[in-house]
Design an enzyme around this catalytic site. Structure first.
Site, PDB file in Angstrom:
ATOM      1  N   GLU A   1      -4.542  -9.991   0.315  1.00  0.00           N
ATOM      2  CA  GLU A   1      -5.314  -9.898   1.548  1.00  0.00           C
ATOM      3  C   GLU A   1      -6.772 -10.158   1.203  1.00  0.00           C
ATOM      4  O   GLU A   1      -7.303  -9.591   0.241  1.00  0.00           O
ATOM      5  CB  GLU A   1      -5.178  -8.516   2.208  1.00  0.00           C
ATOM      6  CG  GLU A   1      -3.774  -8.198   2.699  1.00  0.00           C
ATOM      7  CD  GLU A   1      -3.669  -6.809   3.322  1.00  0.00           C
ATOM      8  OE1 GLU A   1      -4.717  -6.249   3.720  1.00  0.00           O
ATOM      9  OE2 GLU A   1      -2.547  -6.279   3.406  1.00  0.00           O
TER      10      GLU A   1
ATOM     11  N   GLU B   1       0.812  -1.222   0.000  1.00  0.00           N
ATOM     12  CA  GLU B   1       0.000   0.000   0.000  1.00  0.00           C
ATOM     13  C   GLU B   1       0.849   1.276   0.000  1.00  0.00           C
ATOM     14  O   GLU B   1       0.789   2.084   0.922  1.00  0.00           O
ATOM     15  CB  GLU B   1      -0.944  -0.020   1.202  1.00  0.00           C
ATOM     16  CG  GLU B   1      -1.977  -1.132   1.061  1.00  0.00           C
ATOM     17  CD  GLU B   1      -2.919  -1.246   2.245  1.00  0.00           C
ATOM     18  OE1 GLU B   1      -4.131  -1.364   2.013  1.00  0.00           O
ATOM     19  OE2 GLU B   1      -2.436  -1.206   3.395  1.00  0.00           O
TER      20      GLU B   1
END
Length: 634
Positions: A542, A474
């Site tokens: 994820e 991220e």
């Protein structure tokens, strides 16, 4: 050279006088030492240190490293450990925001014209705590007369180092080893080691992971004695042939010598029964002040390594005096033979389609935070194997070195992630807004992230369990992360490169990541991508986010494995809750506390609780779903 406090503010200064990153091999003087629990060439400095806490750099004891400094006012602290859990500073959990949000306005240096270099952001901050550590020690007798180095396996977040009043070096990157040469300054007795750790530096922009924000010396500190002839770096490159029955191995070596000597390197490969299956030797050649060499040998028929049969061979390199055959140093390492490849956009391991039944795993203990030991690692591994989990993503930083050896031995596939997350620089209140993203394509940040890539690769390159290098988490996408991708691809080590956040910036989807990686895409979204001329194999790095009464939809994701060959599975978020065990002031009982329970602001509260284990390692009911559905693809 003198230490400079302004290094904290400069993204272009992240290591000073550090030794180059190298393979995580052990080394011994002879075969007898190899069998000892206590290596005569190493000395742990773990234990009680003297310590002083300061609120900021201005109030720190600036001359504490000087010999003769009066440290009678210092406290005691245990190393390794987090400073906050020793009773100093504030305990704080944050997901995406930076710790200063809502209190001060800051942006990464050079990310906006209006902010410029952000000089003084950390060095002059009114709040940027400092821990000053002192350790007195004598050298072990078995280490005398040798070159001495010190290895800090993990220091969060920026550290300055002195010994016996002399400045040694500076390091950032909290989760990879920082190693320094102490030889010019070390004494036989009465050494004084001084370490000053700053909670935040420009590294804070790159370490915005979803976790409790701690600082301090939280992993092992070890002195290492280096023999006169020493293997600085070794790269084992085992190859499993396409027939999946035969193999070969190449070995690259870099050796330092204290004085000129002719050295031979003898390589021996043994199976688990101790039988020699391959051997070769070469004379080492002088190159750039070191000795280097390459060994290549066919192995013949071998047993391959995978999750079901994690077969490892013991490789040994003996460095010998070429003239008289004297053994100078011995380097053992266990290696396995496996092959990872993409064929028609599908990932294969040893010729079979790879299916990942994985978890994201933070290092965690409710008593000691991210400072964990072998007990927790063995417990986690037993839980992983029991519940049909075959893969681990090291979210979002490199783990302690022993974990990778455990994964090699147990056949757990590893997605080895670099220590990089700059979430708060491009996502604000849920919206993608990358105007001040770092590292982005900012030249002044490029070397900092490249160094993290290099350190990760060089340290862990010999681990059979690592199938994927992950560039980080991220952090959006730009030229700097693209350069990290190029670095790993140039190594041609047979592994794949992963990165998820190029999804947010499709301009880089062809130049960053071998994999289409997503987080929390719904099953129908995954199916839509895979039904519309997909470019790459698909992994959910994820998914499921096991918070509260979650995990009920796992079966819908698992069906995709049968529907689409390009869907390779995913990594559940996540393995263990992050919560801290404290004594309740009302009941007197030990209870688990989460983000926001420590009057920490900003905070993301119980968002730290999304594991399939509670923080004390009790299995949650959701583990039944994991064990069942993952077991179908065991």
């Amino acid at each position: 050279m003198n230490a400079c406090i302004k290094w904290l503010d400069n993204p272009e200064i992240f290591r000073v006088n550090q030794l180059d990153a190298h393979s995580d091999h052990s080394y011994y003087m002879d075969y007898a030492d190899m069998g000892k629990t206590d290596n005569p060439l190493s000395q742990s400095l773990n234990g009680q240190w003297e310590f002083a806490f300061s609120k900021n750099a201005a109030s720190r004891p600036g001359n504490f490293y000087e010999e003769g400094f009066d440290a009678s006012g210092f406290d005691k602290i245990m190393v390794p450990g987090h400073i906050e859990l020793a009773g100093y500073d504030k305990i704080r959990y944050i997901n995406t925001m930076y710790p200063w949000e809502g209190k001060e306005y800051h942006r990464g240096a050079y990310s906006l014209d209006s902010t410029g270099a952000e000089e003084g952001m950390f060095s002059e901050a009114s709040y940027n705590p400092v821990g000053s550590y002192l350790k007195h020690f004598d050298l072990k007798p078995t280490m005398l007369g040798k070159r001495i180095r010190i290895c800090f396996e993990g220091v969060e977040e920026a550290m300055y180092l002195w010994i016996n009043g002399k400045f040694v070096g500076y390091a950032e990157d909290s989760f990879t080893p920082s190693e320094f040469d102490l030889t010019p300054y070390i004494r036989e007795k009465n050494n004084i080691l001084a370490v000053q750790v700053h909670k935040m530096s420009t590294a804070a922009f790159l370490e915005d992971q979803d976790f409790f924000r701690f600082f301090g010396i939280f992993r092992n500190v070890t002195l290492k004695a280096v023999p006169d002839v020493h293997m600085e770096d070794v790269w084992f490159k085992p190859v499993l042939n396409p027939d999946n029955e035969h193999g070969s191995v190449a070995v690259s070596m870099k050796v330092s010598v204290r004085k000129q000597v002719a050295v031979h390197a003898q390589f021996v490969l043994r199976d688990r029964e101790g039988n020699v299956v391959a051997e070769n030797s070469v004379p080492l050649q002088v190159l750039n002040g070191n000795l280097t060499g390459e060994i290549y040998t066919d192995v013949g028929v071998i047993k391959s390594w995978d999750n079901h049969h994690p077969y490892l061979y013991q490789a040994t390199i003996a460095l010998k005096n070429a003239e008289n055959g004297e053994l100078l140093e011995l380097v053992p390492y266990d290696i396995g033979f496996r092959r990872v490849e993409i064929i028609d956009k599908v990932i294969y391991l040893n010729g079979k389609r790879l299916v990942i039944t994985g978890v994201n795993r933070h290092e965690w203990s409710p008593k000691t935070g991210r400072c964990i030991g072998m007990e927790e690692m063995h417990s986690d591994m037993a839980c992983i194997l029991k519940n049909n989990i075959n893969s681990v993503r090291t979210c979002h930083y490199p783990d302690q070195i022993p974990w990778y050896f455990l994964c090699d031995e147990a056949g757990i596939y590893v997605m080895a992630e670099c220590n990089l997350e700059s979430h708060g620089s491009f996502q604000k209140l849920g919206a993608i807004e990358p105007s001040c993203n770092v590292p982005g394509s900012i030249p002044q940040w490029k070397e900092a992230v490249m160094d993290r890539a290099r350190t990760s690769f060089e340290t862990f390159k010999n681990h059979t369990s690592i199938l994927f290098w992950s560039l980080g988490n991220e952090s959006y996408a730009g030229d700097d992360i693209e350069a990290m991708n190029v670095y790993f691809k140039d190594k041609k080590d047979g592994r794949l490169v992963h990165y998820e956040s190029s999804y947010y910036n499709r301009a880089y989807e062809d130049t960053i990541s071998d994999i289409e990686s997503r987080m929390y895409a719904k099953p129908k979204d995954v199916a839509e991508y895979l039904s519309d001329k997909p470019k790459k194999p698909y992994i959910l790095c994820e998914f499921m986010h096991d918070m509260g009464n979650s995990m009920g939809g796992l079966g819908d994701y698992m069906k995709l494995i049968d529907e689409f060959d390009l869907y390779q599975g995913g990594f559940i978020w996540d393995f263990i809750d992050q919560a801290i065990l404290v004594k309740d002031p009302v009941t007197g009982k030990d209870v688990l506390r989460y983000g926001g329970d420590f009057e920490d602001r900003p905070a993301d509260y119980e968002f730290s609780a999304n594991g399939i284990l509670f923080a004390d390692r009790r299995e949650k009911p959701a583990m039944q779903e994991v064990r069942y559905y993952y077991g179908l693809y065991r």
